[in-house]
Design an enzyme around this catalytic site. Sequence first.
Site, short mmCIF file in Angstrom:
data_model
loop_
_atom_site.label_atom_id
_atom_site.label_comp_id
_atom_site.label_asym_id
_atom_site.label_seq_id
_atom_site.Cartn_x
_atom_site.Cartn_y
_atom_site.Cartn_z
N THR A 187 0.88 -1.32 0.41
CA THR A 187 -0.31 -0.08 0.40
C THR A 187 0.67 1.00 0.08
OG1 THR A 187 -1.36 -1.12 1.35
CG2 THR A 187 -1.67 1.47 1.19
N VAL A 216 -13.14 -3.58 3.31
CA VAL A 216 -13.07 -2.68 2.99
C VAL A 216 -11.78 -2.23 4.33
CG1 VAL A 216 -12.97 0.36 3.04
CG2 VAL A 216 -14.49 -1.32 1.61
N GLY A 217 -10.69 -1.43 4.07
CA GLY A 217 -9.71 -2.01 4.70
C GLY A 217 -9.38 -0.06 5.47
N ASP A 218 -7.90 0.22 5.67
CA ASP A 218 -7.58 1.29 6.75
C ASP A 218 -8.12 2.73 5.53
OD1 ASP A 218 -5.12 0.25 5.98
OD2 ASP A 218 -4.12 1.37 7.30
N GLY A 239 -0.42 -2.01 5.89
CA GLY A 239 -0.87 -3.56 7.04
C GLY A 239 -1.53 -3.25 7.35
N GLY A 241 -5.66 -3.31 7.89
CA GLY A 241 -6.36 -2.24 8.21
C GLY A 241 -6.41 -2.28 8.95
C1 SD4 Z 1 -5.20 -2.49 3.94
N1 SD4 Z 1 -4.03 -1.18 5.29
O1 SD4 Z 1 -6.31 -3.03 3.16
C2 SD4 Z 1 -4.15 -2.11 3.79
C3 SD4 Z 1 -2.84 -2.94 3.14
C4 SD4 Z 1 -1.48 -2.73 3.82
O2 SD4 Z 1 0.41 -3.86 3.11
O3 SD4 Z 1 -1.49 -2.02 3.61
N2 SD4 Z 1 -1.43 -4.10 2.94
O4 SD4 Z 1 -5.61 -2.99 5.11
#
Ligand code: SD4
Length: 327
Positions: A187, A216-218, A239, A241
């Site tokens: 990301t 959906v993540g962060d 990371g 999320g």
């Molecule tokens: C998520 N934070 O969708 C993102 C994924 C990500 O390293 O950062 N991967 O949770």
Amino acid sequence: MKRRKFLKNSSLSTAGIFSSALLTSCETDKKLKPVTEIIKPIVIATWDVPNATDKAWQVLSNTGTALDAVEQGVMIEEADINNQSVGKGGRPDRDGNVTLDACIMDKDSNCGAVVYLQNIVHPISVARKVMEDTPHVMLAGKGAELFAYEKGFEKENLLTEKSRAEWLEWKKTSKYQPVINIENHDTIGMLAIDANGDIAGACTTSGMAYKIGGRVGDSPIIGAGLFVDNEVGGATATGVGEEVVRTVGSFLIVELMRQGKTPQEACEEGVKRIISKNGEKPDFQIGFIAINKKGETGGYCIQPGFSYRVYSEKGHINKTAGSYISS
Ligand code: SD4
């Protein structure tokens, strides 16, 4: 400038000047006119993404705005099919659909986001259109996609052969297990200060590989994956999320900087907050980066292996972030 705004700015900069640990004195009048050493322009980004920070730096060094810099910077990764965590070429969800999340925030706390967006290579630019051309902050799924077409974006298949082959392989066991530091980039979250001293940020991702459809993540959540306050600084995350959302990580880091912590101290505190909710040795990765109004930067993560790019007049470097768990 309106008087109220001018007074607010003057009192802020005065407060900043006298409370700063980085005071340097003006040659002519050491007592009365101290000045802070502000590093600008500057751009930082999660992971080792030299092409992205280079693009942002080109914008900044041509007197472009921080907002243009972060948008154009992260677009490089969105278009890069070798980056399988962002944009075209991103790993799909468990059903084989590539779904993208992104958000952007400017110096006036305007923000825009898209979540669960399909078939569009540059979700960050759609997020910017949401911010600038609508009264809303966030558009999701089909609505976001239709809005993108309305704005002239083209439909494109985002699933590359490589990501499709890996997904088919994954389907043989269908075991969902986020892998720590799967690659040297992931990301992308980017923060910039332009020559005017204004801050903006952007964050874009294809999310966790093989996630449940609709997850959906962060990254597109203002306050979680990204937050900017032009009076204080900005922060962004990479990371797992869900963990960043639970602690509203980026907002927390900006607020800690507001209270006087350096970007480095604030990132460390943000990671510790996550640790405190997960026992002492979590097996997932979170990385935060932050910048304050003076152009000081910081980065910290849970597991070793996270790095971030910094590009200013001082050079273009990849910094290894300290980690809570030692290698
Ligand atoms: C998520 N934070 O969708 C993102 C994924 C990500 O390293 O950062 N991967 O949770």
